[in-house]
Scaffold this motif. Structure first.
Motif, short mmCIF file in Angstrom:
data_model
loop_
_atom_site.label_atom_id
_atom_site.label_comp_id
_atom_site.label_asym_id
_atom_site.label_seq_id
_atom_site.Cartn_x
_atom_site.Cartn_y
_atom_site.Cartn_z
N VAL A 1 38.42 46.05 35.39
CA VAL A 1 37.83 45.81 36.70
C VAL A 1 37.92 44.32 37.03
CG1 VAL A 1 35.78 46.09 38.12
CG2 VAL A 1 36.24 47.73 36.29
N PHE A 2 38.68 44.00 38.08
CA PHE A 2 38.88 42.61 38.50
C PHE A 2 38.32 42.39 39.90
CE2 PHE A 2 42.32 43.38 35.47
CZ PHE A 2 42.34 42.22 34.73
N PRO A 3 38.00 41.14 40.23
CA PRO A 3 37.73 40.83 41.63
C PRO A 3 38.98 41.08 42.46
CG PRO A 3 37.01 39.03 40.19
CD PRO A 3 37.83 39.96 39.35
N ALA A 4 38.80 41.56 43.66
CA ALA A 4 39.96 41.77 44.55
C ALA A 4 40.71 40.46 44.72
CB ALA A 4 39.49 42.30 45.89
N GLY A 5 42.02 40.53 44.66
CA GLY A 5 42.84 39.34 44.83
C GLY A 5 43.27 38.70 43.53
N ASP A 6 42.60 39.07 42.40
CA ASP A 6 42.98 38.49 41.12
C ASP A 6 44.20 39.17 40.51
OD1 ASP A 6 40.88 36.82 41.39
OD2 ASP A 6 39.88 37.35 39.51
N VAL A 7 44.55 40.35 41.03
CA VAL A 7 45.70 41.10 40.50
C VAL A 7 46.55 41.57 41.69
CG1 VAL A 7 44.53 41.85 38.40
CG2 VAL A 7 44.32 43.23 40.45
N ASP A 8 47.62 42.27 41.36
CA ASP A 8 48.53 42.77 42.38
C ASP A 8 47.76 43.50 43.47
OD1 ASP A 8 50.48 44.39 43.80
OD2 ASP A 8 51.85 43.96 42.13
N GLU A 9 48.06 43.18 44.72
CA GLU A 9 47.33 43.77 45.84
C GLU A 9 47.53 45.28 45.94
OE1 GLU A 9 50.78 42.88 49.22
OE2 GLU A 9 48.92 41.72 49.19
N ARG A 10 48.52 45.82 45.22
CA ARG A 10 48.73 47.26 45.25
C ARG A 10 47.79 48.01 44.31
NH1 ARG A 10 54.95 46.96 43.83
NH2 ARG A 10 54.01 45.30 42.56
N ALA A 11 47.02 47.28 43.50
CA ALA A 11 46.08 47.93 42.60
C ALA A 11 45.01 48.65 43.40
CB ALA A 11 45.44 46.90 41.68
N PRO A 12 44.61 49.87 42.97
CA PRO A 12 43.58 50.61 43.70
C PRO A 12 42.25 49.87 43.65
CG PRO A 12 44.02 51.65 41.59
CD PRO A 12 45.06 50.59 41.76
N GLY A 13 41.45 50.03 44.71
CA GLY A 13 40.15 49.38 44.73
C GLY A 13 39.65 49.21 46.14
N THR A 14 38.87 48.14 46.35
CA THR A 14 38.25 47.88 47.64
C THR A 14 38.45 46.42 48.00
OG1 THR A 14 36.13 47.26 46.68
CG2 THR A 14 36.50 49.61 47.07
N ASP A 15 37.75 46.00 49.02
CA ASP A 15 37.85 44.59 49.44
C ASP A 15 37.25 43.66 48.40
OD1 ASP A 15 39.03 45.35 51.79
OD2 ASP A 15 37.17 45.29 52.96
N VAL A 16 36.40 44.16 47.52
CA VAL A 16 35.75 43.29 46.54
C VAL A 16 36.21 43.56 45.11
CG1 VAL A 16 33.69 43.01 47.95
CG2 VAL A 16 33.78 44.85 46.27
#
Length: 525
Positions: A322-337
């Motif tokens: 679990v990473f903060p959004a933006g710390d990994v490839d933007e194609r990774a599933p998740g949310t804005d945060v």
């Protein structure tokens, strides 16, 4: 490092755990602290998981099945049940139960990796794990079942059962159901939320916990083997010319140089060595002459393992991450945060390969030690001043003859153990089609170090006994005399035949738990 130098309190912050810290917690019940900054990192990570859960998008480990069942979506109302079912179903180990120290090593290393804040677990769950350590609640964990990818699932699941009030645990010598064990310590079980079951069981903590114990024990054993070899060199009327610095400057392997330097320092001031400086012997046998080269290679192998263990102790090894959004490839599933990434940090290969290598190296340390023992006992090769099997009236007495048999048997077991890291059996319907077997490598390494410490202990017993037959007026080196005295403080000279099993165990403990290392360090200071 001697036992006395181990830390009194261990902080699990995800950044600074060492093998010595693991030993302090596992064997000496050092208190464990969870700092505020770790709590904050875990809380942030948990909030990211909650944001993913609210989105409703399918994300592995949060609202899907596991392994081959990854495509199965789990309804929101079943999320908690999913995590409980995961822990229950994965507690499918077999074989002997892990020892108290092995379980504690696994628990503290798991707490530390969760404290880094990339696993999405609530801080309160990790706090319970730390409290179990501090209150002496030790889950009953079966030792076999891990494939070393997806981590050490089965052993960690047995541990996690107790956190939810199931399974069994030892408390103050009593074996209790999980709920009763927690209650006896004044603790309450948790109900697992989304991803938390997976966060508890998916990682390499059986492997790295046992590897930490192994590294510390192995380093002590190598130093004790140097000491034993130095003492054997003296009592067999060998020479330390093979340790001259000039020799090792032109082949400057670090471990080789260190072992040669240790031998020189330990034998400094020896009148035994001086007494036969001009004898007719041209060369010593390889087990004496090549001691720095062999012991040094073992040192370097264990150093290589330590590097990996120190990295692994402070790494995140579960899945998904679990990473903060933006710390990994933007194609990774998740949310804005948040971004939730399915990856392979749970794979134990970085430890498995080095554990097998180090276990093989320690086996070689045992092999050369056993050969030196033979040179002191064997009437066909030993010095004429030594009685056969290091006992007066040999024949009527057998002396240390059978101690060598035990050393040979233990050496055979070390040699017969396989190298688990070269094997892989696909599981989970082929989804997990390459595994490391790192857990089995760690268990084998534990067997090896127990055996090798006893084998080196046998050499120490025999070398100390051989020193009893030195001519009056001859003095051992300052360091080797200290080593001999350390042995003599717990094992008297062998004058009449006696039962030897207790003193073999005692000698092995002197080696493995640092008493010989402490004697060496004191002598060299």
């Amino acid at each position: 490092m001697s036992e006395a130098a181990l830390p009194e309190t261990v902080v699990v912050d995800g950044e600074s755990l060492t093998p010595e810290d693991v030993v302090a917690v596992a064997r000496h019940d050092a208190p464990v602290e969870l700092p505020d900054e770790a709590w904050e990192k875990m809380q942030d990570s948990r909030e990211r998981v909650e944001s993913v859960l609210e989105s409703g998008d399918p994300v592995y480990g949060v609202n899907t099945g596991f392994g081959h069942l990854v495509e199965t979506h789990i309804d929101r109302e079943d999320i908690e049940r999913l995590q409980t079912n995961l822990v229950r179903s994965h507690a499918a180990g077999a074989g002997r139960e892990l020892s108290r120290s092995e379980v504690r090593a696994m628990m503290v290393t798991r707490a530390n990796t969760l404290a880094k804040g990339f696993s999405g677990i609530r801080p309160s769950v990790v706090e319970l794990l730390v409290s179990m350590l501090n209150e002496g609640v030790h889950p009953v964990v079966r030792s076999r079942g891990s494939l070393g990818a997806s981590g050490d699932l089965a052993p960690l699941a047995h541990m996690a059962l107790v956190l939810i009030g199931e399974g069994e645990a030892h408390v103050d010598g009593d074996r209790l159901d999980g709920a009763d064990a927690l209650d006896a310590a004044g603790l309450n079980p948790v109900t697992l939320a989304s991803k938390e079951g997976l966060a508890l069981i998916n990682g390499t903590q059986l492997t790295v916990g046992l590897a930490s114990l192994f590294v510390v024990d192995a380093e002590r054993t190598i130093e004790a083997a140097d000491a034993a070899g130095a003492l054997t060199t003296e009592v067999t009327m060998g020479t330390t010319a093979n340790c001259d610095p000039a020799i090792h400057e032109i082949r400057p392997h670090p471990g080789q140089k260190q072992s040669a330097e240790t031998i020189r320092h330990l034998t400094a001031g020896s009148t035994v060595l001086e007494s036969h400086k001009d004898c007719e012997r041209v060369q010593d046998a390889y087990s004496i002459r090549c001691l720095p080269q062999v012991h040094g290679a073992v040192r370097d192998a264990v150093s290589h393992l330590r590097e990996a263990v120190e990295v692994e102790l402070n790494s995140v090894t579960d899945n998904p991450l679990v990473f903060p959004a933006g710390d990994v490839d933007e194609r990774a599933p998740g949310t804005d945060v948040a971004a939730v990434v399915s990856a392979g940090n749970f794979h134990g290969e970085p430890l498995a390969l080095r554990l097998d290598y180090a276990a093989g190296a320690l086996t070689e340390l045992a092999a050369i030690s056993e050969r030196r023992t033979d040179r002191m006992l064997n009437p066909e090769v030993q010095e004429s001043y030594l009685p056969a099997f290091l006992t007066e009236r040999s024949g009527l007495r057998s002396g240390y003859m059978i101690a060598q048999y035990t050393a040979a048997a233990l050496l055979n077991e070390c040699r017969s153990l396989g190298r688990p890291s070269i094997d892989s059996t696909p599981v989970s319907g082929g989804q997990e089609d390459h595994v490391s077997m790192s857990g089995q490598s760690a268990l084998h390494a534990q067997t090896v170090i127990e055996n090798v410490s006893t084998i080196v202990g046998v050499e120490l017993l025999c070398a100390s006994q051989a020193a009893e037959f030195l001519d009056d007026g001859l003095e051992l080196g300052t360091g080797t005399a200290s080593v001999r005295d350390s042995v003599r403080s717990v094992v008297p000279p062998l004058e009449e035949d006696r039962q030897l099993d207790d003193e073999l165990e005692t000698a092995g403990d002197l080696v493995r738990f640092g008493a010989i290392r402490a004697a060496v360090n004191e002598a060299l200071d």
